[in-house]
Design a protein around this motif. Structure first.
Motif, short mmCIF file in Angstrom:
data_model
loop_
_atom_site.label_atom_id
_atom_site.label_comp_id
_atom_site.label_asym_id
_atom_site.label_seq_id
_atom_site.Cartn_x
_atom_site.Cartn_y
_atom_site.Cartn_z
N LEU A 1 0.81 -1.21 0.00
CA LEU A 1 0.00 0.00 0.00
C LEU A 1 0.85 1.27 0.00
CD1 LEU A 1 -2.65 -1.09 2.67
CD2 LEU A 1 -2.92 -1.09 0.18
N TYR A 2 2.04 1.17 0.59
CA TYR A 2 2.89 2.36 0.70
C TYR A 2 4.32 1.89 0.88
CZ TYR A 2 4.46 6.98 2.31
OH TYR A 2 5.10 8.20 2.43
N ASN A 3 5.24 2.45 0.09
CA ASN A 3 6.64 2.03 0.14
C ASN A 3 7.51 3.25 -0.12
OD1 ASN A 3 8.87 0.33 0.33
ND2 ASN A 3 8.80 -0.24 -1.83
N VAL A 4 8.33 3.64 0.85
CA VAL A 4 9.08 4.89 0.72
C VAL A 4 10.42 4.77 1.43
CG1 VAL A 4 8.13 5.95 2.80
CG2 VAL A 4 8.83 7.42 0.89
N GLN A 5 11.36 5.60 0.98
CA GLN A 5 12.69 5.68 1.59
C GLN A 5 13.09 7.14 1.69
OE1 GLN A 5 15.91 3.05 0.11
NE2 GLN A 5 17.12 4.90 -0.25
N TRP A 6 13.71 7.49 2.82
CA TRP A 6 14.20 8.87 2.99
C TRP A 6 15.32 8.88 4.02
CZ3 TRP A 6 9.82 7.11 5.50
CH2 TRP A 6 9.75 7.31 6.88
N GLN A 7 15.99 10.02 4.15
CA GLN A 7 17.00 10.23 5.18
C GLN A 7 16.55 11.36 6.09
OE1 GLN A 7 20.95 10.83 3.66
NE2 GLN A 7 21.01 8.86 2.58
N GLN A 8 16.97 11.28 7.35
CA GLN A 8 16.60 12.33 8.30
C GLN A 8 17.52 12.32 9.51
OE1 GLN A 8 12.69 10.34 9.90
NE2 GLN A 8 13.60 11.53 11.57
N PRO A 9 17.67 13.49 10.14
CA PRO A 9 18.29 13.52 11.46
C PRO A 9 17.26 13.06 12.48
CG PRO A 9 17.65 15.73 10.80
CD PRO A 9 17.31 14.82 9.65
N VAL A 10 17.72 12.38 13.51
CA VAL A 10 16.81 11.91 14.56
C VAL A 10 17.11 12.66 15.84
CG1 VAL A 10 16.01 9.93 15.90
CG2 VAL A 10 16.61 9.64 13.49
N TYR A 11 16.09 13.36 16.33
CA TYR A 11 16.25 14.23 17.49
C TYR A 11 15.65 13.60 18.74
CZ TYR A 11 16.64 17.58 13.61
OH TYR A 11 17.00 18.21 12.46
N GLU A 12 15.90 14.28 19.85
CA GLU A 12 15.18 13.95 21.07
C GLU A 12 13.70 14.30 20.86
OE1 GLU A 12 17.04 16.16 24.15
OE2 GLU A 12 18.86 14.94 24.19
N GLN A 13 12.86 13.76 21.68
CA GLN A 13 11.43 13.93 21.48
C GLN A 13 11.00 15.39 21.46
OE1 GLN A 13 9.07 11.45 24.03
NE2 GLN A 13 7.30 11.56 22.69
N ALA A 14 11.68 16.23 22.20
CA ALA A 14 11.32 17.66 22.26
C ALA A 14 11.45 18.33 20.90
CB ALA A 14 12.18 18.37 23.29
N HIS A 15 12.37 17.85 20.06
CA HIS A 15 12.61 18.46 18.75
C HIS A 15 12.02 17.63 17.61
CE1 HIS A 15 15.10 21.73 20.09
NE2 HIS A 15 15.90 20.91 20.74
N SER A 16 11.49 16.49 17.91
CA SER A 16 11.05 15.57 16.86
C SER A 16 9.60 15.85 16.46
CB SER A 16 11.17 14.13 17.37
OG SER A 16 10.73 13.22 16.40
N LEU A 17 9.34 15.81 15.15
CA LEU A 17 8.00 15.99 14.63
C LEU A 17 7.60 14.75 13.82
CD1 LEU A 17 8.05 19.69 13.36
CD2 LEU A 17 6.95 18.81 15.42
N PRO A 18 6.34 14.36 13.86
CA PRO A 18 5.90 13.19 13.09
C PRO A 18 5.84 13.49 11.60
CG PRO A 18 4.02 14.22 14.17
CD PRO A 18 5.24 14.94 14.67
#
Length: 244
Positions: A119-136
């Motif tokens: 149904l959905y297949n995707v690839q990306w790169q991202q920085p991973v932050y602490e929860q305070a800085h992280s957005l869904p």
């Protein structure tokens, strides 16, 4: 009077120091490549048709949408200024859809296209932050049913001591005759990098893999050190970098 001035000055210095610490955390965040695949499970005829999942509204107040070729801008990123400037400074590599790696494509080709259609297949790169800085990250499938995406949801990745992921998902089964029949669920798990993680559900399955990748700014620093002094500075080493 002098004491008040000294107190205000100390407070300003403290606030500036905290801001710099927060920016440093953002700038030094580890980067990962994420592979995320959602597929439909074969219908279980033994599953009681009266079984209902608790409705789960998607919190769309602060989200990130994966980009294709569109550049991030402060006005449309959904991020605060510190995060958005950092992403612009890394040449918009963060949260941008990539071509699926061959090894991942081969693994997903083993899913049964009849009983386990993707149904959905995707690839990306991202920085991973602490929860305070992280957005869904908001996602939705291209497959439509009753005029709406058959699957949509939020994927949230953050780090504390370990990597953690949370998926909030809404699924509209093909047999549904009304959008009110949407099925939703939430699932959280602790992640290990380089491993495949499975999220199971009677109607849906998800496979996730997170691989560490080189920080774009670190790559630029190495290239800058190795290049001649008169070589043009790469676009990543911009004025925005100096501001952070």
């Amino acid at each position: 009077m002098n004491k008040i001035i000294i107190f205000i000055a100390a407070l300003i210095v403290c606030q500036m120091s905290l801001a710099e610490d927060e920016q440093a955390k953002v700038k030094k965040a580890r980067w990962y490549q994420v592979n995320f695949t959602l597929f439909q499970q074969k219908a279980d005829l033994k599953l009681d048709e009266s079984f209902k999942f608790t409705p789960l509204p998607l919190d769309m107040a602060d989200i990130i949408k994966l980009k294709n070729d569109e550049a991030f801008a402060l006005s449309n990123s959904g991020m605060n200024a510190t995060l958005a400037l950092h992403h612009e400074n890394t040449n918009n590599l963060a949260f941008t859809e990539q071509t699926i790696d061959q090894d991942w494509a081969e693994k997903m080709s083993k899913l049964d296209p009849v009983n386990q259609p993707i149904l959905y297949n995707v690839q990306w790169q991202q920085p991973v932050y602490e929860q305070a800085h992280s957005l869904p990250i908001y996602f939705e499938s291209s497959q439509l049913h009753l005029g709406t995406a058959q699957v949509k949801g939020l994927f949230h990745l953050h780090v504390s001591r370990y990597l953690h992921s949370t998926i909030d998902l809404q699924f509209l089964p093909s047999r549904a005759v009304s959008t009110s029949e949407v099925i939703s669920f939430e699932q959280s798990s602790r992640m290990r990098s380089k491993e495949m993680h499975y999220l199971d559900h009677p109607l849906l399955g998800a496979i996730i893999r997170i691989i560490p990748v080189e920080h774009p700014l670190e790559k630029v620093e190495v290239e800058t050190q190795e290049s001649p002094e008169d070589k043009q500075t790469p676009s990543l080493n911009s004025a925005l970098n100096i501001r952070l």
